[in-house]
Scaffold this motif. Structure first.
Motif, short mmCIF file in Angstrom:
data_model
loop_
_atom_site.label_atom_id
_atom_site.label_comp_id
_atom_site.label_asym_id
_atom_site.label_seq_id
_atom_site.Cartn_x
_atom_site.Cartn_y
_atom_site.Cartn_z
N PHE A 274 44.85 52.48 38.04
CA PHE A 274 44.87 51.55 39.17
C PHE A 274 43.64 50.64 39.05
CE2 PHE A 274 47.07 55.38 40.62
CZ PHE A 274 48.28 54.83 41.08
N GLY A 275 43.87 49.37 38.78
CA GLY A 275 42.77 48.43 38.57
C GLY A 275 42.60 47.49 39.74
N THR A 276 41.40 46.92 39.85
CA THR A 276 41.14 45.92 40.87
C THR A 276 40.51 44.68 40.24
OG1 THR A 276 39.90 45.38 42.88
CG2 THR A 276 38.95 47.05 41.42
N PRO A 277 41.03 43.50 40.54
CA PRO A 277 40.44 42.27 39.99
C PRO A 277 39.14 41.89 40.68
CG PRO A 277 42.26 41.72 41.44
CD PRO A 277 42.24 43.22 41.33
N ASP A 278 38.77 42.61 41.77
CA ASP A 278 37.48 42.34 42.40
C ASP A 278 36.33 42.60 41.43
OD1 ASP A 278 38.54 41.61 44.78
OD2 ASP A 278 38.29 43.53 45.77
N GLU A 279 36.60 43.46 40.46
CA GLU A 279 35.62 43.73 39.40
C GLU A 279 36.37 43.50 38.08
OE1 GLU A 279 32.65 47.33 37.81
OE2 GLU A 279 33.70 47.51 39.73
N ALA A 280 36.18 42.32 37.52
CA ALA A 280 36.98 41.90 36.37
C ALA A 280 36.76 42.79 35.17
CB ALA A 280 36.66 40.45 36.01
N ARG A 281 37.85 43.20 34.56
CA ARG A 281 37.84 43.93 33.29
C ARG A 281 39.06 43.47 32.50
NH1 ARG A 281 33.59 45.54 34.60
NH2 ARG A 281 32.65 47.59 34.40
N GLY A 282 38.82 42.79 31.37
CA GLY A 282 39.94 42.38 30.53
C GLY A 282 41.04 41.73 31.34
N ARG A 283 42.26 42.26 31.21
CA ARG A 283 43.37 41.71 31.98
C ARG A 283 43.98 42.76 32.91
NH1 ARG A 283 47.46 37.73 29.39
NH2 ARG A 283 47.98 39.30 27.83
N THR A 284 43.23 43.82 33.23
CA THR A 284 43.74 44.84 34.14
C THR A 284 42.87 44.98 35.38
OG1 THR A 284 42.47 46.62 33.10
CG2 THR A 284 44.65 46.14 32.19
N GLY A 285 41.63 44.50 35.34
CA GLY A 285 40.69 44.79 36.40
C GLY A 285 40.07 46.16 36.19
N ASN B 21 34.18 39.69 32.03
CA ASN B 21 34.03 41.09 32.34
C ASN B 21 32.81 41.24 33.25
OD1 ASN B 21 35.91 43.07 30.84
ND2 ASN B 21 35.41 41.55 29.27
N ASN B 22 33.04 41.80 34.43
CA ASN B 22 31.97 41.98 35.40
C ASN B 22 30.87 42.86 34.82
OD1 ASN B 22 30.61 43.56 37.66
ND2 ASN B 22 31.68 41.99 38.83
N ALA B 23 29.64 42.36 34.89
CA ALA B 23 28.51 43.11 34.34
C ALA B 23 27.55 43.56 35.42
CB ALA B 23 27.78 42.26 33.30
N GLY B 24 28.02 43.58 36.68
CA GLY B 24 27.15 44.01 37.76
C GLY B 24 27.60 45.28 38.44
N GLY B 25 28.77 45.79 38.07
CA GLY B 25 29.25 47.03 38.67
C GLY B 25 29.56 46.87 40.14
N ASN B 26 30.01 45.69 40.57
CA ASN B 26 30.31 45.44 41.98
C ASN B 26 31.67 44.75 42.10
OD1 ASN B 26 29.80 42.82 41.12
ND2 ASN B 26 27.68 42.87 41.85
N LYS B 27 32.02 44.38 43.34
CA LYS B 27 33.31 43.73 43.60
C LYS B 27 33.12 42.25 43.94
CE LYS B 27 34.70 47.92 43.15
NZ LYS B 27 35.04 48.40 41.81
N ILE B 28 32.08 41.65 43.39
CA ILE B 28 31.74 40.28 43.74
C ILE B 28 32.71 39.26 43.16
CG2 ILE B 28 30.27 39.75 41.74
CD1 ILE B 28 28.25 38.55 43.78
N ASP B 29 33.59 39.69 42.24
CA ASP B 29 34.53 38.74 41.65
C ASP B 29 35.59 38.30 42.66
OD1 ASP B 29 33.17 38.85 39.29
OD2 ASP B 29 34.42 40.44 38.45
N PHE B 30 35.60 38.93 43.84
CA PHE B 30 36.43 38.40 44.92
C PHE B 30 36.02 36.97 45.25
CE2 PHE B 30 37.13 37.52 49.42
CZ PHE B 30 38.47 37.82 49.56
#
Length: 772
Positions: free
Chosen positions: A370-381, A591-600
């Motif tokens: 289960f991925g979340t785009p709030d923290e970007a990772r590749g194309r799954t979150g 790819n989020n490098a802060g370990g947070n959900k700031i990509d919202f």
């Protein structure tokens, strides 16, 4: 007083060679005509007789025609001919026609007859072999020239021959009128049935798309009945004589073939609409009836076979003799069948693959991330939670679920876990400790991520798996369209398809405590899957559009490791693979490098400007990537603004709250020649992955600020083709916008034209700009 017909009588001294040649030329012309491919009726046997008769009669008419008529006939043949051989034959006919007018030939009637027969035979074969005879100038020239030749020959025949010719002509005209009238009457009689059949067929397809299988079956059966009646009317015995008439026969045959194809196809579709009703496959206990799946496979295979036959019939119906409206409708039908063929092929393969995936012969185990785009990772979150599904003989059960950190802590210590590949993955992501689960999804390629997951899961306390399913909030919302709302203990409102995305990407971080929030995505996902697996879903077909959009946008991906299934998943894009490079190609991945959900709060705007010379294939392109961080610096939970990256990470320092730190990677077909960040030169890291050049850098974006990375490159496309651009989308909370401008240059680099387009990158795009 009526003129007396001129009669050529054999005079003393006529050469035997002339007489023999005059007899053989019509035979030779007839034999040559048999080799032509002109099909004025579309029925081969009839066309062979008609073309042979045309050449024979033209040669016989040439024996009696006067030189001016011969000259006109040969001139028409030259004007209509196109291949070199036909032009030569027609030119020779003109030369012989001119020779027949000279006094020396006129003084020797047998020679005039010989020359006239030659002109008629050569001209006729020039028409038959030298042009794609179709309704238009070629036919007009052929008819006009032949009429002049025939009239001239008629006037120079004996009275008895004229009488036979008149009676024959009247007989042919009478037959044509009666045959055409009978066919026209048949068409009028079939008109209502054809209209009703098309209306019912379209209504049946609409009903099938809406998930109403009963109405779909009823409408398609009604379509089959109407179209079958129309087919019987059109092909009635009294309508068949028209088939031997040039032009009209070709159109009649095409209409009959179209009606036959529509009849058979509607019958197959009606049968399949009942057998392939996927909403009836699942019992109340959730078990999938694999026998029903097999029946559906057979039914849809029958549709595919009917489509293959229909396409062959429509191909057979094509003819240059068709009138424009019919030719246009035929082309439309062929295009519709061509578009539908891959979809039906995928349906057949899907029904064939279902028993394999559902554990018909042996249990199958799948890991869900289960991925979340709030923290970007590749194309799954970022995949913060997981679940395990086991399929046995059609029954799918949820055998476990949990947090991602549990997989990190279970099984072997991460230091002792081993990944054996893929080599490019290890080379590119090895610095980010891919043996831990938090960074497993950094690659934008679904099969690559699945490969790594399959290696890690058994080393993290799990069993060997047969596939990997990834899903994000948009994908969960699509599933909720099927299941209806679900309830979770930590939130008072039901989670619905309408509020799921907002709740899972925003509200949960604002309204729930951290402990309640961490497992919420998995809790919603598991509740949704449990309803699906328990047979509580109201309809798969009704939600097909939402599911299709979720798959197309890479919000749901599925990779299976069985070789019998992988081609289907690859062909349909369900596996989330990066598309192959074919021409210019771009993918922008953060790819989020802060370990947070700031990509919202992340907004990405892409501007791509291309100059292209089609004559050389040279491409010069500039890509500007504008990254805007709309997050505030304070006032929101740490889940949004804080930073949870360990100080031992590859990144040198932790960003302050509200700063969005991204590892930005640009995938392209060519290596950049220049790069700037906010207008200043910047050093990038250059690597390769999946057939692409990858340019990367770590970038910090302050709260409320924007930064722009600009790349320039020179490339080469094949000469003579169109400009093609593949743009791979990364599923984000806020989809990218792309402004594209392609300038096409002339040989002197002057601008021919500029095409501009604007896209929302909610899915992968394939863009083609024509050179002309």
């Amino acid at each position: 007083m009526r003129p007396i017909a001129r009669v050529h009588r054999q005079r003393p001294g006529v050469h035997d060679a002339d007489r023999v040649a005059t007899s053989l030329i019509p035979v030779a012309a007839t034999a040559a005509a048999l080799l032509s491919h002109v099909r004025p009726t579309g029925t081969i046997q009839v066309d062979v007789v008609l073309t042979a008769a045309f050449a024979l009669l033209a040669s016989l008419a040439g024996r009696r025609a006067r030189p001016p008529a011969l000259l006109i006939f040969a001139g028409a043949a030259v004007a209509a001919a196109s291949p070199v051989g036909a032009v030569v034959a027609a030119a020779l006919a003109i030369a012989l026609a001119i020779a027949s007018a000279f006094p020396a030939s006129a003084a020797r009637p047998s020679q005039c007859t010989l020359l006239g027969a030659s002109v008629g035979g050569l001209g006729a074969n020039s028409f038959l072999h030298g042009t794609d005879l179709a309704l238009g100038s070629a036919v007009a020239l052929g008819i006009g020239g032949t009429l002049i030749l025939a009239v001239s020959a008629y006037r120079n025949c004996t009275l008895s021959t004229r009488r036979v010719a008149r009676y024959s002509a009247w007989g042919v005209v009478t037959f044509c009128v009666i045959a055409t009238g009978a066919w026209g009457y048949a068409l009028l009689g079939a008109r209502v049935d054809v209209t009703d059949g098309i209306d019912h067929f379209e209504a049946g397809i609409d009903a099938a798309r809406d998930g109403d299988s009963e109405r779909a079956e009823a409408e398609l059966n009604a379509a089959a009945t109407s179209l079958h009646a129309a087919r019987n009317t059109i092909s009635a015995p009294w309508a068949w004589p028209v088939r031997v008439l040039p032009v009209v026969g070709a159109n009649a045959r095409a209409i009959d073939l179209i009606a036959e194809a529509a009849d058979d196809l509607s019958r197959s579709a009606a049968a399949a609409s009942d057998a392939a009703d996927v909403d009836t496959f699942q019992s109340d206990t959730g078990r999938i009836d694999l026998d029903a799946v097999r029946r559906a496979e057979r039914a849809v295979t029958a549709v595919e076979q009917a489509m293959t036959i229909a396409r062959a019939r429509l191909d057979d119906a094509r003819s240059p003799w068709l009138v424009a409206p019919l030719a246009h409708r035929l082309a439309e039908a062929q295009g519709e069948l061509a578009d539908a063929a891959p979809l039906v092929r995928n349906a057949v393969d899907a029904f064939r693959a279902a028993p394999v995936l559902l554990g018909e012969s042996q249990p199958r185990r799948y890991l869900v991330l289960f991925g979340t785009p709030d923290e970007a990772r590749g194309r799954t979150g970022f995949p913060g939670n997981w679940a395990e599904l086991v399929a046995t003989k059609g029954q799918v059960t949820l055998s476990g679920f949990g947090r991602l950190r549990e997989l990190n802590q279970a099984g072997l210590d991460p230091v002792n876990r081993k990944l054996t590949g893929p080599a490019e993955y290890l080379a590119r992501y090895g610095r980010f400790t891919p043996e831990t689960w938090h960074n497993v999804a950094m690659s934008p390629d679904g099969p690559t991520v699945a490969d790594v997951v399959a290696q890690l899961y058994p080393q993290s306390g799990g069993a060997k798996i047969d596939g990997v399913l990834t899903i994000d909030p948009v994908g969960i919302a699509a599933l909720l369209k099927m299941t209806g709302p679900v309830s979770v203990t930590s939130f008072k409102e039901p989670i619905t398809s309408a509020n799921a995305v907002d709740f899972l990407t925003r509200r949960q971080y604002l309204e729930l405590a951290n402990d309640d929030r961490i497992d919420l995505l998995a809790e919603v996902g598991v509740a949704t899957f449990e309803r699906l697996l328990a047979g509580a879903a109201p309809g798969f077909v009704a939600a097909a559009d939402e599911l299709g959009d979720a798959v197309t946008g890479n919000h749901i991906t599925f990779v299976a490791f069985d070789d019998r299934v992988r081609p289907l998943l690859s062909r349909t894009g369900i596996d989330g693979a990066l598309p192959p490079v074919n021409g210019d190609d771009i993918a922008v991945i953060t790819n989020n490098a802060g370990g947070n959900k700031i990509d919202f709060f992340l907004r990405r705007a892409l501007d791509y400007r291309v100059s292209w010379r089609p004559d050389t294939g040279d491409v010069t392109a500039t890509l500007s990537i504008n990254l805007t961080n709309a997050a505030p610096s304070t006032g929101l939970p740490d889940a949004f603004l804080g930073n949870a990256i360990d100080r031992g990470s590859p990144f040198e320092s932790l960003p302050r709250p509200g700063v969005n730190r991204q590892w930005l990677s640009v995938y392209s077909a060519w290596t950049p020649t220049a790069a700037t960040l906010d207008g200043k030169p910047v050093l990038l890291q250059y690597e390769t992955e999946l057939g692409r050049r990858v340019s990367s850098l770590l970038i910090d974006i302050d709260p409320g600020a924007a930064r722009t990375l600009t790349l320039t490159w020179n490339g080469q496309l094949p000469v003579g083709g169109d400009y093609t651009l593949g743009f791979t989308a990364q599923p984000l909370v806020n989809p990218d916008t792309l402004a594209l401008a392609v300038t096409i240059l002339e040989k002197d680099d002057a601008t021919r034209r500029t095409e501009t387009r604007v896209f929302v990158l909610d899915r992968d795009r394939r863009i083609v700009v024509n050179r002309d």
